[in-house]
Write an enzyme that holds these catalytic residues in place. Sequence first.
Site, PDB file in Angstrom:
ATOM      1  N   GLY A 112       0.797  -1.225   0.000  1.00 30.66           N
ATOM      2  CA  GLY A 112       0.000   0.000   0.000  1.00 30.66           C
ATOM      3  C   GLY A 112       0.829   1.275   0.000  1.00 30.66           C
ATOM      4  N   GLU A 130       1.566   3.875  -5.429  1.00 30.10           N
ATOM      5  CA  GLU A 130       0.320   3.994  -6.190  1.00 30.10           C
ATOM      6  C   GLU A 130       0.289   2.877  -7.240  1.00 30.10           C
ATOM      7  OE1 GLU A 130      -1.753   6.531  -5.616  1.00 30.10           O
ATOM      8  OE2 GLU A 130      -0.434   7.567  -4.224  1.00 30.10           O
ATOM      9  N   LYS A 177       8.344  18.772  -4.922  1.00 28.74           N
ATOM     10  CA  LYS A 177       8.555  19.256  -3.544  1.00 28.74           C
ATOM     11  C   LYS A 177       9.792  20.141  -3.477  1.00 28.74           C
ATOM     12  CE  LYS A 177       6.281  15.096  -1.924  1.00 28.74           C
ATOM     13  NZ  LYS A 177       6.423  13.711  -1.504  1.00 28.74           N
ATOM     14  N   GLY A 205       0.015   9.965   4.203  1.00 28.84           N
ATOM     15  CA  GLY A 205      -0.954   9.401   5.154  1.00 28.84           C
ATOM     16  C   GLY A 205      -2.107  10.368   5.350  1.00 28.84           C
TER      17      GLY A 205
END
Length: 439
Positions: free
Chosen positions: A201, A204, A219, A316
Amino acid sequence: MERMNIAILGCGTVGGGVARIILDMNNELNNRANATIQLKKIVELSPKTAAKRFDIPMEYFCGNGNDLSKNEASAYITKLIADPDIDLIVETIGGKGDFVHQTCIDIVKAGKHLVTANKALLAERGSDIFNMADKKEVKIGFEAAVCGAIPIIKTIKENLTGDKILSISGIMNGTSNYILSQMQNENLEFDTALKLAQESGYAEADPTLDINGGDAGHKLILLIKLAYGIDVSMDDLSMIGIQDIKKEDIEFAKEIDAKIKLICYAKKVNGDIYATVRPMMVKNSNFLSNVNGATNAVRLNNKYSGIHILVGKGAGSSETAMSIVSDIVFIARYGKKISNTAQKQERNFADARQFVFPYIITFHTADMPGTTGFITTAIGKQNINIDTVSHNRHNDDKALFSVATMPSTLEKIESAIEEIKRERPGMLLSEPKIMPILY
Ligand code: HSE
């Protein structure tokens, strides 16, 4: 108390987390903001699923509780943007397409604050959104866009305003770090580690941006804008992903007491800014070498205050949502006093090929006498000082070895490789892999 009425666009992993936190700790948030923060409306294509997943009362969702078509959702978004009762909109739709881009422009154009985790949009198409927000004197919160829960945006924008940031180095993509950690610790090949990341998990279904450095690049672009006041495009950023890292590279890293990490790096040298995203061999003495799994870490080296390292969860639901909620509180508390980005600076974005690093180069060659000698001589002819040459791994008529250099530009190393190819066609069996060594 000032009013801060909130609408959320998209109630998936992050948007749902935002709604949950606002509902969970509304009184504390109000006290911290010295304002009345109220969740007013959520636009979500599948409201029942989101309501159940995040335990959100249905009355918050636009519509009659049934799934919305894209057109219906879009109409509700338009209505919320025009609604004088809404002060701040959280965009958690994601993507950098025209719809979300125009939606963000419309939000700030309507005089509403915008909070988003959308790094791709802000890094690639953010300029006109920031310009419009400045014109309308509204604020854009994007703490959640860089390294999820880690408060790196406010650290750079607010806490280090009394310092000069000399360099930024970081592990800013959890999926690639998980894959590299698995390759390192479990002796796996890239494809097996990627599959494991997907099964666990982390990655993707389409992990392209995680493994090709794109997500980390977005980023880094946002951090460079804040730390150095310049706009860098993805096309200008020198970027290499982890897809070509092999077990043998991990072995070479071990030999020089290092680990391979996907590093976002930016450095100011006089007026020039150098930046790159690429796998580096990080020496075990550098904290970043021991950041494993999906954890993110950013190391700032500052002129006056020295080194700061921020470590935490880069993704998350509740983790990323927390950063969004913190932005909401910050905007409610300080409003107009916040600046959206750093003042633009006249600085040159320098060519990454001029970046000075110690490098390690791995060579796959025909296994013949004189090969190592020819290659190291070509490197020496570029006035590059060699630190270490590894032993040759022999495999039938092929050999594999690495050369670690003292600090050099990438340009010189590439010139040496060009000479080898020119003078000894066929000696190199594949393109040599070049990685900076990060101390
Ligand atoms: N997919 C990213 C990661 C998180 O693996 O770190 C969102 O940028």
